[in-house]
Design an enzyme around this catalytic site. Structure first.
Site, PDB file in Angstrom:
ATOM      1  N   PRO A  29       0.830  -1.204   0.000  1.00  0.00           N
ATOM      2  CA  PRO A  29       0.000   0.000   0.000  1.00  0.00           C
ATOM      3  C   PRO A  29       0.867   1.257   0.000  1.00  0.00           C
ATOM      4  O   PRO A  29       1.843   1.333   0.741  1.00  0.00           O
ATOM      5  CB  PRO A  29      -0.762  -0.104   1.335  1.00  0.00           C
ATOM      6  CG  PRO A  29      -0.693  -1.539   1.723  1.00  0.00           C
ATOM      7  CD  PRO A  29       0.599  -2.054   1.179  1.00  0.00           C
ATOM      8  N   TYR A 175      -3.929  -1.664  10.118  1.00  0.00           N
ATOM      9  CA  TYR A 175      -2.735  -0.809   9.965  1.00  0.00           C
ATOM     10  C   TYR A 175      -2.293  -0.276  11.323  1.00  0.00           C
ATOM     11  O   TYR A 175      -2.897   0.652  11.867  1.00  0.00           O
ATOM     12  CB  TYR A 175      -3.063   0.328   9.001  1.00  0.00           C
ATOM     13  CG  TYR A 175      -1.865   1.105   8.486  1.00  0.00           C
ATOM     14  CD1 TYR A 175      -0.568   0.749   8.824  1.00  0.00           C
ATOM     15  CD2 TYR A 175      -2.032   2.186   7.639  1.00  0.00           C
ATOM     16  CE1 TYR A 175       0.524   1.450   8.351  1.00  0.00           C
ATOM     17  CE2 TYR A 175      -0.949   2.903   7.154  1.00  0.00           C
ATOM     18  CZ  TYR A 175       0.328   2.530   7.518  1.00  0.00           C
ATOM     19  OH  TYR A 175       1.411   3.230   7.045  1.00  0.00           O
ATOM     20  N   TYR A 180      -0.276   5.914  13.341  1.00  0.00           N
ATOM     21  CA  TYR A 180      -1.733   5.854  13.238  1.00  0.00           C
ATOM     22  C   TYR A 180      -2.297   5.098  14.439  1.00  0.00           C
ATOM     23  O   TYR A 180      -1.568   4.458  15.195  1.00  0.00           O
ATOM     24  CB  TYR A 180      -2.134   5.237  11.893  1.00  0.00           C
ATOM     25  CG  TYR A 180      -1.579   6.015  10.715  1.00  0.00           C
ATOM     26  CD1 TYR A 180      -1.607   7.413  10.717  1.00  0.00           C
ATOM     27  CD2 TYR A 180      -1.008   5.372   9.625  1.00  0.00           C
ATOM     28  CE1 TYR A 180      -1.088   8.143   9.650  1.00  0.00           C
ATOM     29  CE2 TYR A 180      -0.486   6.100   8.554  1.00  0.00           C
ATOM     30  CZ  TYR A 180      -0.524   7.480   8.573  1.00  0.00           C
ATOM     31  OH  TYR A 180      -0.001   8.209   7.532  1.00  0.00           O
ATOM     32  N   ARG A 228      -0.077  -4.526   9.073  1.00  0.00           N
ATOM     33  CA  ARG A 228       1.069  -3.674   8.762  1.00  0.00           C
ATOM     34  C   ARG A 228       1.504  -3.053  10.072  1.00  0.00           C
ATOM     35  O   ARG A 228       0.709  -2.392  10.758  1.00  0.00           O
ATOM     36  CB  ARG A 228       0.658  -2.611   7.757  1.00  0.00           C
ATOM     37  CG  ARG A 228       1.840  -1.961   7.098  1.00  0.00           C
ATOM     38  CD  ARG A 228       1.421  -1.096   5.946  1.00  0.00           C
ATOM     39  NE  ARG A 228       2.412  -1.187   4.888  1.00  0.00           N
ATOM     40  CZ  ARG A 228       2.581  -0.280   3.949  1.00  0.00           C
ATOM     41  NH1 ARG A 228       1.800   0.773   3.894  1.00  0.00           N
ATOM     42  NH2 ARG A 228       3.507  -0.426   3.023  1.00  0.00           N
ATOM     43  N   ARG A 325       7.968   2.462  -4.164  1.00  0.00           N
ATOM     44  CA  ARG A 325       8.647   3.280  -5.164  1.00  0.00           C
ATOM     45  C   ARG A 325       9.159   2.491  -6.384  1.00  0.00           C
ATOM     46  O   ARG A 325       8.934   2.916  -7.516  1.00  0.00           O
ATOM     47  CB  ARG A 325       9.762   4.089  -4.491  1.00  0.00           C
ATOM     48  CG  ARG A 325       9.206   5.193  -3.594  1.00  0.00           C
ATOM     49  CD  ARG A 325      10.272   5.861  -2.752  1.00  0.00           C
ATOM     50  NE  ARG A 325      10.788   4.973  -1.725  1.00  0.00           N
ATOM     51  CZ  ARG A 325      11.812   5.258  -0.946  1.00  0.00           C
ATOM     52  NH1 ARG A 325      12.440   6.410  -1.083  1.00  0.00           N
ATOM     53  NH2 ARG A 325      12.205   4.410  -0.027  1.00  0.00           N
ATOM     54  N   CYS A 351      14.466   9.673  -5.215  1.00  0.00           N
ATOM     55  CA  CYS A 351      14.395  11.136  -5.072  1.00  0.00           C
ATOM     56  C   CYS A 351      13.190  11.579  -4.242  1.00  0.00           C
ATOM     57  O   CYS A 351      13.137  12.700  -3.751  1.00  0.00           O
ATOM     58  CB  CYS A 351      14.315  11.788  -6.449  1.00  0.00           C
ATOM     59  SG  CYS A 351      12.821  11.313  -7.362  1.00  0.00           S
TER      60      CYS A 351
HETATM   61 FE1  SF4 Z   1      11.567   6.525  -7.169  1.00  0.00          FE
HETATM   62 FE2  SF4 Z   1      11.765   9.168  -7.434  1.00  0.00          FE
HETATM   63 FE3  SF4 Z   1       9.997   7.770  -8.906  1.00  0.00          FE
HETATM   64 FE4  SF4 Z   1       9.583   8.092  -6.304  1.00  0.00          FE
HETATM   65  S1  SF4 Z   1       9.640   9.712  -7.856  1.00  0.00           S
HETATM   66  S2  SF4 Z   1       9.392   6.194  -7.476  1.00  0.00           S
HETATM   67  S3  SF4 Z   1      11.650   8.007  -5.523  1.00  0.00           S
HETATM   68  S4  SF4 Z   1      12.212   7.635  -9.008  1.00  0.00           S
END
Ligand code: SF4
Ligand code: ADP
Length: 683
Positions: A29, A175, A180, A228, A325, A351
């Site tokens: 999630p 969660y 939380y 979680r 990510r 990033c």
């Molecule tokens: Fe990865 Fe940056 Fe994309 Fe987020 S924005 S998934 S940190 S590359």
């Protein structure tokens, strides 16, 4: 290509209670910024991951009751049966690709400020959470829950779980993380209750157990129940009956959920940016869970390398490779590994622009994947671009925007030439990825260059500074100008905008530092760009042994990075580097080995020793070519050129995420009439 047998283990199915994940790739999630108001946008975003091979695909946090209202931050809900339909769009889309769908039921407790529902937040003992963290701050303090509130909470979870099951979710979460409500009950100094829900760990986990039970009952055991749980703080505290409180908590509930999803406590440590935190940083906190429970365990760590993933499983840390990510940056990561194309993975650079999107209250944006969030609205697929065109395209500039534009044009079928003035492709990243901690950012270039080099209808020309004349002579059908931007040495007005240019000896910009201009200390870095550049250059110069001071009119160093989870770490790093920090100050004058500072609010003046002033403020498009070509408008059709467009920083300076996005959009739309461009709206 065949899959490398070393990675076979990643494609084994895993039983999760009554469900079976088809493989070990688990998109955990995470917020997408898409709420129930954007069901098709959300469904398309999550479905891309299922299509790309993730065996489990989850939504972001989904509130179970109006007493957990996070708005104006994006807030999905399962408050009543009317909410079911919106989620069903997502589960259907995910199921179509053979993946399981998971939902993270959420009650924010003291963390959610209920700005719109205006209900006092709930908490174990009436203590506020994150009351000093400005974006989350509210003057509404929480109230302590009485026994009937606890009974209500358990009932709300059950009702939301029933709705989630009706919506088609296979895995339903409790969660207990990130501050939380159920997590608040786990922390002794925060949960000061003297009833059956406070005191020893056996009492503090009671709420979690009851939430798990009611979730299971609500679906008659037909859906899997995931827990979680954040373990960072608990792992630091010695337990009464086990090594730490984290061990104690897991021991007590080891048989309760069908799956443990283990994580850190706060966004800056849980979703740590690559600038200061390497891949796999959760391991020292979560590595013990599998030794205690026989239930499957999923966890994250910004994993992009299949070898690291295999190692996590073989070493008994995780059963399922969780990703937020990496699954945004490349929804097709599992398929690429399955098809022996690991080298084509578009690796997350860490990033945290995706996290900044949530702080901005908007759909997810990704530096590496410009299609993220645009799957429905613009119809952009993360891998497939329809091969709808021919002709020749010349891209001028080989930075993030130019390479993305070139790659997407090549995928559309154009014969592409990319000319770059410098010896190296990479644009601004050729320098910026060499700054302390930003090495992983070069993946933006590596991925695109790798793809482009494998295409035989693409020609790459480094060391090729093109003039307007040469562009006209080249004879392309379309010209894309991705020539970037340059830093200016503008000062900053007390009215808070760039002002008169600072001139004189010893005044530099990041472009001079990038060009390795000789620098004499002491150095003052004056930053009103407010993102990473000012602090990164400060660290870079301090590491070269120069005395560096950092001055900003903002209240914090790299103030905008509160949105990317980097701000606390940047402050700590500047302190470690011995860099003096002056916030709320402007540089008003420069000369005679010093700068004069002026306090933004009081006007008070101060003198700071300075031989080199590096101004990190305002940027301007590098658009001389545009002007020259515009001046020769009559020669353009004669040269056979149908269109000339600027993109990336050459159009409007921004962060790399903007350059890549605009490069992509330029390429998708090149040669299309406005009515051929897709722009869907959910009304
Ligand atoms: Fe990865 Fe940056 Fe994309 Fe987020 S924005 S998934 S940190 S590359
Ligand atoms: P963006 O982020 O928009 O991609 P960058 O500044 O990173 O912008 O990259 C722009 C690139 O364009 C730089 O590498 C620069 O050397 C290159 N460039 C600028 N002008 C020319 C030109 N006239 N011919 C070829 N390359 C150019």
């Amino acid at each position: 290509m065949a899959r490398d047998s070393r990675y076979d283990i990643l494609f084994e199915p895993v039983a999760i209670g009554p469900k079976r994940a088809p493989n070990r790739f688990y998109a955990v999630p995470h917020s997408s910024g898409m709420t129930n108001a954007n069901p098709l946008t959300r469904a398309a975003f999550r479905a891309a991951k299922a299509e790309g091979g993730w065996g489990v695909v989850c939504t972001g946090a989904c509130s179970i009751h109006p007493s957990a209202d996070d708005r104006p931050f994006p807030n999905a809900t399962l408050w009543d049966d009317a909410d079911i339909r919106s989620h069903a769009a997502m589960t259907e889309a995910v199921h179509r690709h053979g993946a399981l769908a998971g939902v993270e039921l959420w009650h924010g407790g003291a963390f959610s400020m209920n700005r719109i529902t205006r209900l006092p937040p709930l908490s174990p003992s009436g203590i506020p959470w994150l009351a000093t963290h400005v974006p989350f701050m509210s003057q509404q303090r929480p109230r302590a829950m009485d026994p009937s509130d606890i009974a209500d909470l358990i009932r709300w979870q059950g009702e939301a779980a029933r709705r989630a099951h009706t919506a088609g979710f296979d895995i339903i979460y409790v969660y207990a993380g990130m501050g939380y409500l159920p997590h608040e009950f786990l922390l002794a100094e925060y949960n000061r209750r003297s009833d059956a829900y406070g005191g020893p760990m056996a009492n503090r986990v009671r709420l979690v157990r009851e939430l798990i039970d009611v979730t299971r009952e609500a679906t008659g055991g037909r859906a899997a129940v995931a827990l979680r749980i954040s373990l960072e703080e608990l792992r630091k505290r010695p337990g009464r009956h086990a090594e730490t409180e984290a061990h104690e908590a897991i021991e007590l509930i080891k048989d309760d959920p069908d799956l443990f999803d283990v994580k850190m406590d706060t966004s800056p440590t849980d979703c740590a940016a690559s600038r200061y935190t390497p891949e796999g940083s959760h391991e020292p906190v979560v590595d013990f869970v599998k030794r205690i429970t026989a239930k499957p365990v999923v966890g994250v760590g910004r994993f992009t390398s299949p070898d690291t993933m295999v190692s996590q499983i073989r070493r008994g840390i995780l059963d399922l490779i969780g990703a937020a990510r990496p699954s945004i940056a490349d929804p097709f990561l599992p398929r690429k590994i399955a098809e022996g194309r690991s080298d084509e993975i578009r690796e997350c650079i860490g990033c945290n622009m995706c996290i900044a999107s949530w702080h901005d209250g908007v759909w997810v944006r990704c530096t590496q994947n410009p299609t993220a969030g645009e799957e429905y609205r613009r119809g952009w697929h993360p891998e497939i671009v329809s091969r709808d065109s021919g002709g020749r395209a010349l891209v001028v500039g080989g930075g993030p925007a130019g390479l993305e534009a070139g790659l997407t044009l090549a995928r559309r079928g154009f014969e592409v030439t990319i000319a770059e003035a410098r010896e190296q492709f990479g644009g601004r990243l050729a320098f910026e990825a060499r700054l302390p901690g930003l090495n992983a950012w070069h993946r933006v270039i590596d991925y695109r260059l790798g793809q482009l080099k494998a295409m035989n209808h693409v020609a790459l020309y480094p060391a090729s500074l093109l003039s307007a004349e040469e562009i006209l002579d080249f004879g392309a059908d379309h010209v894309v100008l991705a020539t970037g931007s340059r830093w200016l040495s503008d000062s900053y007005s007390p009215n808070e905008h760039p002002a008169a240019t600072l001139t004189g000896q010893g005044i530099m910009t990041p472009d001079d530092v990038a060009a390795d201009a000789p620098i004499e200390g002491p150095v003052v870095v004056f930053d009103f760009d407010n993102y990473y550049m000012g602090s990164a250059i400060s660290e870079h110069l301090a590491r070269r042994g120069l005395t560096v001071s950092y001055v900003t009119p903002a209240g914090f160093v790299s103030a905008w990075t509160i949105n990317t989870n980097e701000l606390p770490l940047i402050h700590a790093s500047l302190a470690r580097h011995g860099i003096a920090v002056k916030t709320l100050n402007l540089v008003s004058d420069h000369g005679d080995g010093a700068v004069m500072l002026r306090h933004l609010f009081t006007g008070e003046r101060a003198r700071l020793e300075c031989r080199t002033l590096v101004v990190v403020g305002h940027r301007a498009p590098r658009n001389a070519l545009q002007a020259e070509l515009a001046a020769r408008a009559d020669d353009v059709p004669a040269a056979g050129i149908a269109s000339i467009v600027a993109t990336g920083d050459a159009l409007a300076p921004g962060a790399i995420v903007h350059a890549v996005y605009n490069g992509h959009r330029t390429a998708r739309e090149l040669g299309l009439r406005p009515e051929q461009r897709i722009l869907r709206r959910e009304a």
